[in-house]
Design an enzyme around this catalytic site. Structure first.
Site, PDB file in Angstrom:
ATOM      1  N   ILE A 160     -65.331  18.846 -38.063  1.00  0.00           N
ATOM      2  CA  ILE A 160     -64.972  20.150 -37.515  1.00  0.00           C
ATOM      3  C   ILE A 160     -66.240  20.635 -36.819  1.00  0.00           C
ATOM      4  O   ILE A 160     -67.330  20.641 -37.409  1.00  0.00           O
ATOM      5  CB  ILE A 160     -64.496  21.129 -38.615  1.00  0.00           C
ATOM      6  CG1 ILE A 160     -64.169  22.506 -38.018  1.00  0.00           C
ATOM      7  CG2 ILE A 160     -65.506  21.266 -39.743  1.00  0.00           C
ATOM      8  CD1 ILE A 160     -63.518  23.463 -39.034  1.00  0.00           C
ATOM      9  N   SER A 161     -66.118  20.981 -35.542  1.00  0.00           N
ATOM     10  CA  SER A 161     -67.295  21.347 -34.747  1.00  0.00           C
ATOM     11  C   SER A 161     -67.947  22.620 -35.267  1.00  0.00           C
ATOM     12  O   SER A 161     -67.294  23.478 -35.864  1.00  0.00           O
ATOM     13  CB  SER A 161     -66.899  21.551 -33.279  1.00  0.00           C
ATOM     14  OG  SER A 161     -66.436  20.354 -32.715  1.00  0.00           O
ATOM     15  N   GLN A 162     -69.239  22.762 -35.006  1.00  0.00           N
ATOM     16  CA  GLN A 162     -69.939  23.971 -35.427  1.00  0.00           C
ATOM     17  C   GLN A 162     -69.364  25.166 -34.671  1.00  0.00           C
ATOM     18  O   GLN A 162     -68.922  25.046 -33.521  1.00  0.00           O
ATOM     19  CB  GLN A 162     -71.430  23.832 -35.202  1.00  0.00           C
ATOM     20  CG  GLN A 162     -71.873  23.766 -33.757  1.00  0.00           C
ATOM     21  CD  GLN A 162     -73.354  23.407 -33.646  1.00  0.00           C
ATOM     22  OE1 GLN A 162     -73.692  22.238 -33.458  1.00  0.00           O
ATOM     23  NE2 GLN A 162     -74.216  24.392 -33.752  1.00  0.00           N
TER      24      GLN A 162
END
Length: 208
Positions: free
Chosen positions: A55-57
């Site tokens: 999950i991207s920052q």
């Protein structure tokens, strides 16, 4: 408290769009990660979600979302559902999100969270995202949440005119976040930062 701290970090990192900040604060990011990761969900870093995906920052999600300039009426295509978090944020800002994932287990988990949150304007399927979703095209905006060697031609074709697309483009180690704008049959591409995403796998991306 955690969401407010995340919002403050996003502002410090250059996110200015009020609608994007509101959506990022509204969507419960902790529900899109494993139980063991929930205490770290609002930190500004990526987290593993299984199947060698992440999950991207938050700042990357916000940057990509802000770049699309959504007004609320759009139909948006997302390539790479993953945890479902990016689709959830987009769903708060547009009419409908169409999201494509190639890994069954990830899409199954994301669909459950969408249902729990009553995010009913997200439509999803299992497929090769690099070929897009021609049956539902054109799309007012497209976001690709995996890095590829170039922007897939089918996605450019399925982008409405005018329309905007955001995608990480580069090597498998590092990419440039590109914003593509289509207007009056002309294509304009600009860089909006450097990122590192998982590989875009498919016919018009990297091979497994």
């Amino acid at each position: 408290m955690h969401r407010q701290r995340m919002k403050e970090t996003l502002i410090e990192r250059g996110i200015e769009d009020h609608a994007t900040l509101r959506a990022m604060t509204e969507v419960p990011r902790h529900q899109f990660v494993e139980d063991a990761m929930q205490a770290r969900a609002y930190g500004d870093f990526p987290l593993p979600i299984g199947s060698q995906q992440t999950i991207s920052q938050p700042v990357v999600v916000a940057t990509m979302t802000q770049a699309l300039g959504l007004q609320g009426h759009e139909r948006v295509l997302e390539i790479g559902t993953g945890s479902g978090y990016q689709a959830a944020v987009l769903s708060r800002l547009c009419k409908r999100v169409y999201t494509i994932e190639r890994i069954h287990s990830l899409l199954g988990r994301a669909r459950k969270v969408f249902d729990q949150l009553h995010y009913y304007n997200i439509i999803s399927c299992i497929d090769d995202g690099t070929v897009g979703w021609p049956d539902q095209a054109p799309f007012d905006a497209i976001v690709v949440t995996a890095g590829g060697p170039k922007i897939p031609e089918p996605l450019i074709e399925q982008l409405a005119d005018p329309g905007r697309m955001v995608m990480p483009v580069g090597t498998q180690e590092e990419q440039e976040l590109q914003l593509l704008e289509k207007r009056n049959r002309r294509i304009r591409i600009q860089s909006i930062g450097h990122v590192r995403f998982v590989n875009l796998i498919g016919e018009h991306g990297w091979r497994e």
